[in-house]
Design a protein around this motif. Structure first.
Motif, PDB file in Angstrom:
ATOM      1  N   VAL A  30      16.710  46.177 -31.018  1.00  0.00           N
ATOM      2  CA  VAL A  30      17.969  45.614 -31.509  1.00  0.00           C
ATOM      3  C   VAL A  30      19.134  46.423 -30.958  1.00  0.00           C
ATOM      4  CG1 VAL A  30      16.945  44.697 -33.623  1.00  0.00           C
ATOM      5  CG2 VAL A  30      17.900  47.011 -33.619  1.00  0.00           C
ATOM      6  N   ILE A  38      25.100  48.880 -41.007  1.00  0.00           N
ATOM      7  CA  ILE A  38      23.677  48.507 -41.002  1.00  0.00           C
ATOM      8  C   ILE A  38      23.171  48.280 -42.420  1.00  0.00           C
ATOM      9  CG2 ILE A  38      21.358  49.248 -40.352  1.00  0.00           C
ATOM     10  CD1 ILE A  38      22.548  50.817 -38.095  1.00  0.00           C
ATOM     11  N   ARG A  45      16.835  48.514 -49.066  1.00  0.00           N
ATOM     12  CA  ARG A  45      16.484  48.790 -47.674  1.00  0.00           C
ATOM     13  C   ARG A  45      15.354  47.866 -47.234  1.00  0.00           C
ATOM     14  NH1 ARG A  45      16.378  55.256 -48.638  1.00  0.00           N
ATOM     15  NH2 ARG A  45      14.987  54.497 -50.253  1.00  0.00           N
ATOM     16  N   TYR A  47      14.695  47.412 -43.581  1.00  0.00           N
ATOM     17  CA  TYR A  47      14.202  47.800 -42.264  1.00  0.00           C
ATOM     18  C   TYR A  47      14.324  49.307 -42.060  1.00  0.00           C
ATOM     19  CZ  TYR A  47      14.597  42.815 -41.219  1.00  0.00           C
ATOM     20  OH  TYR A  47      14.461  41.447 -41.243  1.00  0.00           O
ATOM     21  N   TYR A  49      15.001  51.899 -38.837  1.00  0.00           N
ATOM     22  CA  TYR A  49      15.552  51.891 -37.485  1.00  0.00           C
ATOM     23  C   TYR A  49      15.279  53.230 -36.805  1.00  0.00           C
ATOM     24  CZ  TYR A  49      18.278  47.834 -39.058  1.00  0.00           C
ATOM     25  OH  TYR A  49      18.664  46.616 -39.553  1.00  0.00           O
ATOM     26  N   ALA A 102      18.123  50.393 -30.773  1.00  0.00           N
ATOM     27  CA  ALA A 102      17.146  50.967 -31.698  1.00  0.00           C
ATOM     28  C   ALA A 102      15.921  50.085 -31.767  1.00  0.00           C
ATOM     29  CB  ALA A 102      17.749  51.129 -33.094  1.00  0.00           C
ATOM     30  N   SER A 103      14.809  50.673 -32.210  1.00  0.00           N
ATOM     31  CA  SER A 103      13.613  49.912 -32.554  1.00  0.00           C
ATOM     32  C   SER A 103      13.632  49.691 -34.055  1.00  0.00           C
ATOM     33  CB  SER A 103      12.351  50.671 -32.148  1.00  0.00           C
ATOM     34  OG  SER A 103      12.211  50.711 -30.745  1.00  0.00           O
ATOM     35  N   GLN A 104      13.454  48.442 -34.446  1.00  0.00           N
ATOM     36  CA  GLN A 104      13.522  48.051 -35.861  1.00  0.00           C
ATOM     37  C   GLN A 104      12.150  47.594 -36.339  1.00  0.00           C
ATOM     38  OE1 GLN A 104      14.853  44.009 -37.014  1.00  0.00           O
ATOM     39  NE2 GLN A 104      16.660  45.029 -37.819  1.00  0.00           N
ATOM     40  N   SER A 106      10.073  46.365 -40.209  1.00  0.00           N
ATOM     41  CA  SER A 106      10.251  46.115 -41.637  1.00  0.00           C
ATOM     42  C   SER A 106       9.701  47.281 -42.448  1.00  0.00           C
ATOM     43  CB  SER A 106       9.552  44.815 -42.048  1.00  0.00           C
ATOM     44  OG  SER A 106       8.145  44.970 -41.995  1.00  0.00           O
TER      45      SER A 106
END
Length: 246
Positions: A30, A38, A45, A47, A49, A102-104, A106
């Motif tokens: 993302v 964010i 919360r 996700y 990141y 960033a890598s997201q 869940s």
């Protein structure tokens, strides 16, 4: 002090391939757009990141509308990793200060991987230690050091997470980070400009002289950089975090 090397998220890079494979199928790339919020204080919360570039500040929102930064993370950290402690709402507002990627993942997917991997648990523990260290030093810095020195420290932290020597940051943003009035920021910017630590213009662009800015900063910047690099090593220095019982 030399700027940190650029590269992938240091927490993900510390994971052995088998452990990273528990996360990889569920990681989504993302964009982190500058000034984007964010998560807001009080939000649940959803996700986690892992920034690869850019900077995210943790902002404490006061009842009177004032804000102040309590910590900042980039590729050495994660946002939302402490969700593994259980369902909870964010205690801070997370704002992108330097755009990046960033890598997201869940929270539920991350929690499942956390349960099944001691290496991921080690990474979360390292991240927690780095954040707690930063919170302690920022609290001490806010009480002991001048606004000018604190401004220099925040600018250095932003520079660590920015390509080149020019920062795109408004005085309004600096006011939020420092928890002071914009008029105070204007005065402190003028002081740093007078000693040659920065050059700024009306567009919100600040060009820094890193050596002079480090001289203007308090010792907190150097301590936090050193401790972060010790707790969460860069893969350019050492490819894996030390783990226990592996």
């Amino acid at each position: 002090m030399r700027r940190p090397a650029k590269g992938s998220n240091r927490l993900l890079a510390a994971l052995p391939p088998a452990d990273l494979a528990l996360l990889s199928p569920h990681l989504k790339q993302v964009s982190l757009e500058q000034d984007a919020v964010i998560v807001r204080s009080g939000d649940r919360r959803e996700y986690v990141y892992f920034p690869h570039s850019g900077a995210i500040s943790f902002m404490l929102d006061m009842p009177n509308g004032a804000t102040i930064a309590t910590a900042m993370i980039g590729r050495e950290g994660a946002l939302g990793a402490l969700s593994i402690l259980g369902p909870s709402r964010s205690s801070v507002t997370a704002v992108v200060r330097v755009g990046g990627t960033a890598s997201q993942i869940s929270v539920s997917r991350f929690h499942a991987a956390y349960i099944g991997s001691s290496a991921i648990r080690d990474v979360v523990q390292a991240h927690t230690g780095a954040i707690l260290m930063q919170l302690q030093h920022v609290a001490a810095c806010n009480g002991l050091h001048s606004v000018e020195a604190r401004l220099a420290r925040w600018l250095l932290e932003l520079h660590d997470r920015t390509e080149g020597s020019v920062l795109s940051v408004t005085q309004g943003t600096l006011s939020q980070l420092l928890g002071v009035r914009r008029t105070t920021v204007t005065q402190m910017v003028a002081k740093l400009r007078a000693v040659g630590a920065i050059r700024s213009d009306q567009r919100g662009l600040i060009e820094i002289d890193r050596g002079r800015l480090e001289e203007a900063s308090c010792e907190c910047y150097r301590i936090m950089r050193r401790e972060t690099d010790r707790i969460v090593p860069d893969e350019a220095v050492t490819p894996r975090l030390e783990t226990r019982g592996r």
